[in-house]
Design a protein around this motif. Structure first.
Motif, short mmCIF file in Angstrom:
data_model
loop_
_atom_site.label_atom_id
_atom_site.label_comp_id
_atom_site.label_asym_id
_atom_site.label_seq_id
_atom_site.Cartn_x
_atom_site.Cartn_y
_atom_site.Cartn_z
N ALA A 40 6.02 3.55 -0.27
CA ALA A 40 5.86 2.15 0.12
C ALA A 40 6.40 1.93 1.53
O ALA A 40 5.79 1.22 2.35
CB ALA A 40 6.59 1.24 -0.86
N GLU A 41 7.52 2.58 1.84
CA GLU A 41 8.10 2.44 3.18
C GLU A 41 7.17 3.04 4.23
O GLU A 41 6.94 2.45 5.30
CB GLU A 41 9.47 3.14 3.20
CG GLU A 41 10.27 2.84 4.46
CD GLU A 41 11.67 3.47 4.40
OE1 GLU A 41 12.23 3.68 5.48
OE2 GLU A 41 12.16 3.74 3.29
N ALA A 42 6.62 4.23 3.88
CA ALA A 42 5.68 4.87 4.81
C ALA A 42 4.45 3.99 5.01
O ALA A 42 3.94 3.84 6.12
CB ALA A 42 5.28 6.25 4.27
N MET A 43 3.97 3.37 3.92
CA MET A 43 2.81 2.48 4.02
C MET A 43 3.13 1.27 4.87
O MET A 43 2.31 0.85 5.71
CB MET A 43 2.39 2.06 2.61
CG MET A 43 0.98 1.53 2.53
SD MET A 43 0.52 1.11 0.84
CE MET A 43 0.42 2.71 0.12
N ALA A 44 4.36 0.72 4.66
CA ALA A 44 4.78 -0.43 5.46
C ALA A 44 4.85 -0.05 6.93
O ALA A 44 4.42 -0.82 7.82
CB ALA A 44 6.12 -0.95 4.97
N ASP A 45 5.39 1.13 7.23
CA ASP A 45 5.46 1.61 8.62
C ASP A 45 4.06 1.74 9.20
O ASP A 45 3.81 1.35 10.36
CB ASP A 45 6.18 2.96 8.68
CG ASP A 45 7.68 2.83 8.43
OD1 ASP A 45 8.18 1.69 8.44
OD2 ASP A 45 8.33 3.87 8.20
N ALA A 46 3.14 2.29 8.39
CA ALA A 46 1.76 2.46 8.87
C ALA A 46 1.12 1.11 9.14
O ALA A 46 0.43 0.92 10.17
CB ALA A 46 0.94 3.25 7.83
N VAL A 47 1.33 0.16 8.24
CA VAL A 47 0.76 -1.19 8.42
C VAL A 47 1.36 -1.83 9.67
O VAL A 47 0.65 -2.45 10.48
CB VAL A 47 1.02 -2.06 7.17
CG1 VAL A 47 0.74 -3.53 7.45
CG2 VAL A 47 0.16 -1.56 6.01
#
Length: 175
Positions: A121-128
């Motif tokens: 989720a953190e990686a996805m948030a960073d990507a977003v």
């Protein structure tokens, strides 16, 4: 005649003594036989008592052996029960340990899954966030380009309009 009588008396005396001696011998023999019979009876009674005592001792020994056998059987049974109890307790302990290990493994797996999901989720948030920053930068670049183009068009239109006004003013002056 007196002599014959004395001889007869002496003979009678001898016979009487012999008879008395025979009676004494018979009495002695009877007494000896009675003593022998009494001794034999005492011996028989003693033998019977010894046999009875031996029989009683054998019965006591047999009873003691039976009791020892029962005690040994009871001891073996108690040891077997104790062994089974220890085996059962060891099995229960092993089952508890396995259950605890399984619970710990499940908790660790759950924790790892939570951590993996959080990292994802953190990686996805960073990507977003990165995509948003890129989109913002792109939008700003497009806006700046549009502003430049609009400014250039405005300048061009203004120049065209000024040229047309100069031409019109020159035409009006000529008239």
């Amino acid at each position: 005649m007196a002599q014959a009588q004395a001889h007869a008396e002496a003979q009678a005396e001898v016979l009487a003594q012999a008879h008395a001696q025979e009676e004494a011998q018979a009495e002695t023999q009877a007494l000896a036989q009675a003593e022998a019979e009494a001794h034999a009876l005492a011996q028989a009674q003693e033998d019977a008592e010894v046999r009875e005592a031996t029989r009683e001792a054998e019965e006591v020994a047999a009873e003691a052996a039976r009791v020892r056998k029962q005690e040994e059987a009871a001891r073996i049974e108690a040891e077997e029960e104790a062994r089974q109890t220890r085996a059962r307790e060891a099995e229960e302990q092993a089952a508890r340990v396995r259950a605890e290990e399984a619970a710990a493994a499940a908790a660790a797996a759950e924790q790892a899954e939570r951590e993996r999901a959080a990292a994802e989720a953190e990686a996805m948030a960073d990507a977003v966030e990165t995509q948003a920053a890129e989109a913002e930068a792109e939008a700003e670049a497009v806006a700046q380009e549009a502003a430049r183009e609009a400014e250039a068009r405005a300048e061009e239109e203004a120049a065209t309009t000024a040229e047309a006004a100069r031409i019109e003013a020159a035409r009006v002056r000529e008239e």
